[in-house]
Write a protein that holds these residues in place. Structure first.
Motif, short mmCIF file in Angstrom:
data_model
loop_
_atom_site.label_atom_id
_atom_site.label_comp_id
_atom_site.label_asym_id
_atom_site.label_seq_id
_atom_site.Cartn_x
_atom_site.Cartn_y
_atom_site.Cartn_z
N UNK A 179 0.82 -1.21 0.00
CA UNK A 179 0.00 0.00 0.00
C UNK A 179 0.85 1.26 0.00
N UNK A 180 0.26 2.36 -0.43
CA UNK A 180 0.98 3.63 -0.57
C UNK A 180 0.68 4.53 0.62
N UNK A 181 1.74 4.97 1.30
CA UNK A 181 1.58 5.88 2.43
C UNK A 181 1.54 7.33 1.94
N UNK A 182 0.78 8.18 2.61
CA UNK A 182 0.82 9.61 2.27
C UNK A 182 2.18 10.19 2.67
N UNK A 183 2.67 11.13 1.90
CA UNK A 183 3.97 11.75 2.21
C UNK A 183 3.85 12.71 3.39
N UNK A 184 2.78 13.49 3.43
CA UNK A 184 2.61 14.49 4.49
C UNK A 184 1.24 14.32 5.16
N UNK A 185 1.06 13.22 5.89
CA UNK A 185 -0.22 13.03 6.58
C UNK A 185 -0.40 14.06 7.69
N UNK A 186 -1.64 14.39 7.98
CA UNK A 186 -1.94 15.36 9.04
C UNK A 186 -2.32 14.67 10.36
N UNK A 187 -2.76 13.42 10.26
CA UNK A 187 -3.23 12.71 11.46
C UNK A 187 -2.68 11.29 11.48
N UNK A 188 -2.73 10.67 12.65
CA UNK A 188 -2.36 9.26 12.76
C UNK A 188 -3.30 8.39 11.94
N UNK A 189 -4.57 8.71 11.99
CA UNK A 189 -5.56 7.90 11.29
C UNK A 189 -5.31 7.84 9.79
N UNK A 190 -4.73 8.89 9.24
CA UNK A 190 -4.42 8.88 7.81
C UNK A 190 -3.44 7.76 7.46
N UNK A 191 -2.60 7.39 8.42
CA UNK A 191 -1.66 6.29 8.22
C UNK A 191 -2.29 4.96 8.58
N UNK A 192 -2.95 4.91 9.74
CA UNK A 192 -3.57 3.65 10.19
C UNK A 192 -4.55 3.13 9.15
N UNK A 193 -5.29 4.02 8.55
CA UNK A 193 -6.30 3.60 7.57
C UNK A 193 -5.69 2.93 6.36
N UNK A 194 -4.46 3.32 6.00
CA UNK A 194 -3.78 2.69 4.87
C UNK A 194 -3.59 1.20 5.15
#
Length: 428
Positions: A179-194
């Motif tokens: 899966x592709x991670x966001x480069x500049x996430x704003x929240x933890x959930x933006x990563x966990x959801x990946x």
């Protein structure tokens, strides 16, 4: 003749006894150097002062003219740890068979306990290996997976974490999900959801970095582990860029496996690493190397190399003593102090573009930035050739940015010098 034989044996015994005293003397010297360095630090009751950190910095030595902002690639040993390592080497060579096979058993276990305390786990959950790569191989080769089972590895994983899964599992038909991670996430959930969205009924393992080496993004370990375990998925963590930089309580994080190269943010000698396996998951693991004593059921079976790098292993214990003299919380806070100081210095610049998430729960002592309109390799070369600043160019994921590491030997004066250099390049 019997009289001469007895005289010979007496002299031989005296010679052996003499060789035994030398290692003890060498050990005392290594301890004395460390004590002296620690006592210098104790002269500062307030560890928040810049004078304190300048004293810490003075205990590291770099080549003339080099300003080392590349700790995320390879760390440096402070001088007392260098001296301790050499003293242990001398001890070993003074009486090789004694110290390689048994003479240091108690000291090895003391080092294991110190490492376990660093991570707030039991010493029965810590193996002392060579590096992170070995740890990832140990996990990937051990697990009994079957065709069509899935292992999740996000796109920012280090090559040394991907290659073991590729060789030991993908070649057997196990699927690697990227899966592709966001480069500049704003929240933890933006990563966990990946990771959550990548899980299927066939997912068996999530293998991920604590802090990615590409742009310094820190992944929310506890949240990912909780989510994974709710789905019956194991979690294996590449902790090379996390342990030592930030406080890491593995009991709280609750991952299943965690592996570290101690030569980065723990400032231990090269060639020594740490492997954590949760007690109840150790039965899943098989040693990469087997030798006499392979029947051992404890985690020590994973480090049974017969002959090995014991001076470096014991110097890891000395590095733990050095770290503890400063304090894990103190180092953690200093990391963020330097990060904030640096970001404050560059925040008004329109030419310096930060490529690392700014939130403290998403990044720490690694900051990655692009200079607008400049090629990253040219920036890296100018930083070093003109200013003596060693950094790491990062081109993947469209970063075009240099990676900068803020270790404990970096002072605010160093940061000021770095910022001046960046501005000079940006406007040049």
């Amino acid at each position: 003749m019997e009289k001469n034989r007895r005289k010979f044996l007496k002299n031989l015994g005296a010679g052996v006894a003499g060789t035994v005293t030398l290692p003890l003397h060498s050990w005392a010297n290594s301890s004395e150097s460390l004590r002296t360095s620690i006592n210098h630090l104790k002269q500062f009751p307030d560890k928040k002062t810049e004078a304190y950190w300048e004293t810490v910095a003075a205990q590291f030595k770099f080549a003339k003219g080099v300003h080392y902002f590349n700790n995320a690639s390879l760390g440096a040993c402070p001088l007392p740890i260098r001296e301790a390592t050499n003293a242990f080497r001398n001890t070993l060579d003074d009486f090789p068979s004694k110290y390689m096979w048994g003479g240091w058993d108690a000291e090895k276990e003391t080092t294991r306990k110190k490492v376990a305390a660093l991570f707030s786990v039991s010493e029965e959950e810590i193996a002392l290996i060579h590096n992170t790569t070995e740890g990832m191989n140990l996990i990937a080769r051990s697990l009994e997976l079957h065709i069509d089972d899935e292992v999740i590895l996000a796109d920012h994983e280090h090559t040394s974490a991907v290659a073991p899964w590729t060789v030991w599992q993908a070649e057997k038909g196990i699927k690697l999900i990227r899966p592709i991670l966001p480069i500049l996430p704003k929240t933890k959930e933006a990563i966990v959801s990946v990771f959550r969205n990548a899980i299927t009924s066939k997912t068996k393992v999530i293998s991920l970095c604590h802090i990615v080496n590409t742009n310094g993004m820190m992944l929310p370990m506890k949240e990912i582990c909780d989510m994974a375990h709710e789905n019956g998925v194991l979690v294996a963590v590449d902790g090379a860029q996390g342990a030592g930089m930030v406080q890491t309580n593995l009991r709280e994080i609750d991952c299943d496996f965690y592996t570290v190269s101690a030569h980065k943010w723990l400032f231990a000698p090269k060639g020594i690493g740490i492997f954590y396996a949760k007690q109840e998951k150790q039965s899943l693991l098989k040693p990469l190397i087997v030798a006499r004593g392979y029947e051992d059921k404890s985690i020590r079976r994973l480090e049974n190399y017969n002959t090995r790098n014991l001076p470096e292993l014991l110097a890891l214990g000395a590095a733990m003593d050095y770290r503890n003299a400063i304090g894990g919380d103190v180092i953690h806070n200093r990391t963020y102090e330097l990060k904030h100081y640096f970001l404050e210095k560059i925040k008004e610049s329109k030419d310096i573009i930060l490529k690392t998430p700014s939130n403290d729960y998403l990044s720490a002592g690694i900051q990655v930035l692009e200079i607008k309109g400049k090629n990253v390799q040219e920036v890296k070369d100018t930083l070093f050739n003109t200013f003596g600043i060693d950094s790491r160019p990062m081109s993947k994921f469209g970063l075009n940015a240099v990676r900068l590491s803020f270790a404990i030997f970096i002072t605010k004066k160093d940061v000021d010098m770095l910022v001046d250099a960046l501005h000079s390049i940006a406007t040049g």
